[in-house]
Design a protein around this motif. Structure first.
Motif, mmCIF file in Angstrom:
data_model
loop_
_atom_site.group_PDB
_atom_site.id
_atom_site.type_symbol
_atom_site.label_atom_id
_atom_site.label_comp_id
_atom_site.label_asym_id
_atom_site.label_seq_id
_atom_site.Cartn_x
_atom_site.Cartn_y
_atom_site.Cartn_z
ATOM 1 N N MET A 18 0.869 -1.175 0.079
ATOM 2 C CA MET A 18 -0.049 -0.056 0.076
ATOM 3 C C MET A 18 0.874 1.243 0.182
ATOM 4 N N VAL A 19 0.604 2.245 -0.777
ATOM 5 C CA VAL A 19 1.371 3.281 -1.023
ATOM 6 C C VAL A 19 0.586 4.628 -0.861
ATOM 7 N N LYS A 20 -0.497 4.576 -0.842
ATOM 8 C CA LYS A 20 -1.546 5.786 -0.594
ATOM 9 C C LYS A 20 -2.943 5.249 0.134
ATOM 10 N N GLN A 21 -3.222 6.088 0.869
ATOM 11 C CA GLN A 21 -4.692 5.754 1.662
ATOM 12 C C GLN A 21 -5.459 7.255 1.618
ATOM 13 N N ALA A 22 -6.775 7.339 1.345
ATOM 14 C CA ALA A 22 -7.495 8.423 1.566
ATOM 15 C C ALA A 22 -8.818 8.276 2.112
ATOM 16 N N GLU A 23 -9.462 9.290 2.678
ATOM 17 C CA GLU A 23 -10.892 8.831 3.385
ATOM 18 C C GLU A 23 -11.597 10.328 2.871
ATOM 19 N N ILE A 36 -4.537 13.216 -4.039
ATOM 20 C CA ILE A 36 -3.476 12.347 -3.624
ATOM 21 C C ILE A 36 -2.273 12.939 -4.031
ATOM 22 N N LYS A 37 -1.436 13.275 -3.463
ATOM 23 C CA LYS A 37 -0.023 13.929 -3.877
ATOM 24 C C LYS A 37 1.162 12.970 -3.739
ATOM 25 N N ASP A 38 1.925 13.386 -4.715
ATOM 26 C CA ASP A 38 3.182 12.687 -4.645
ATOM 27 C C ASP A 38 3.140 11.187 -5.427
ATOM 28 N N ILE A 39 2.439 11.298 -6.417
ATOM 29 C CA ILE A 39 2.350 9.848 -7.202
ATOM 30 C C ILE A 39 3.205 9.778 -8.151
ATOM 31 N N GLN A 40 4.200 8.907 -8.075
ATOM 32 C CA GLN A 40 5.055 8.388 -9.106
ATOM 33 C C GLN A 40 4.705 7.809 -10.454
ATOM 34 N N ARG A 41 5.483 8.039 -11.470
ATOM 35 C CA ARG A 41 5.098 7.327 -12.670
ATOM 36 C C ARG A 41 5.033 6.004 -12.269
#
Length: 87
Positions: free
Chosen positions: A46-51, A60-65
Motif C-alpha cells: 500500500m502506497v497511499k490511503q485516503a478517506e 492524493i499527492k506525490d504519485i510517481q510514474r
C-alpha cells in the motif's frame, strides 16, 4: 483508468493529473457516508490511503510514474477496484 464497480448506489471517479503528479478521487453515493481509497503498487504494497465524505473530492499527492492497483470501500463493503497508470 480501468475500474470495476460493485455497487449501483455508489459512483466513484479516480483520475490522474500527470503534470502535478497527483490523483483526484471523488464518490457520489449515500449522504453522510465516508469512503476509503487504498492504492497499491504492483508488488502489493500500500502506497497511499485516503478517506473522504460523499460528494467531496480529494487530491492524493506525490504519485510517481507507474501502474497501481486500487480498491474503494464504503464501511467494510468493497464498492470498486481497478488499475490506474500514471505516465
Amino acid at each position: 483508468v480501468q475500474k470495476k464497480t460493485f455497487s449501483r448506489s455508489h459512483r466513484f471517479s479516480l483520475y490522474p493529473d500527470v503534470s502535478q503528479k497527483v490523483l483526484f478521487f471523488n464518490v457520489r453515493g449515500n449522504s453522510g457516508k465516508v469512503y476509503q481509497l487504498y492504492v497499491f503498487n504492483m508488488d502489493g504494497k500500500m502506497v497511499k490511503q485516503a478517506e473522504i465524505r460523499n460528494k467531496q473530492t480529494t487530491m492524493i499527492k506525490d504519485i510517481q510514474r507507474g501502474t497501481y492497483l486500487f480498491e474503494v470501500f464504503s464501511d467494510d463493503d468493497r464498492i470498486g477496484n481497478g488499475q490506474i497508470a500514471v505516465l
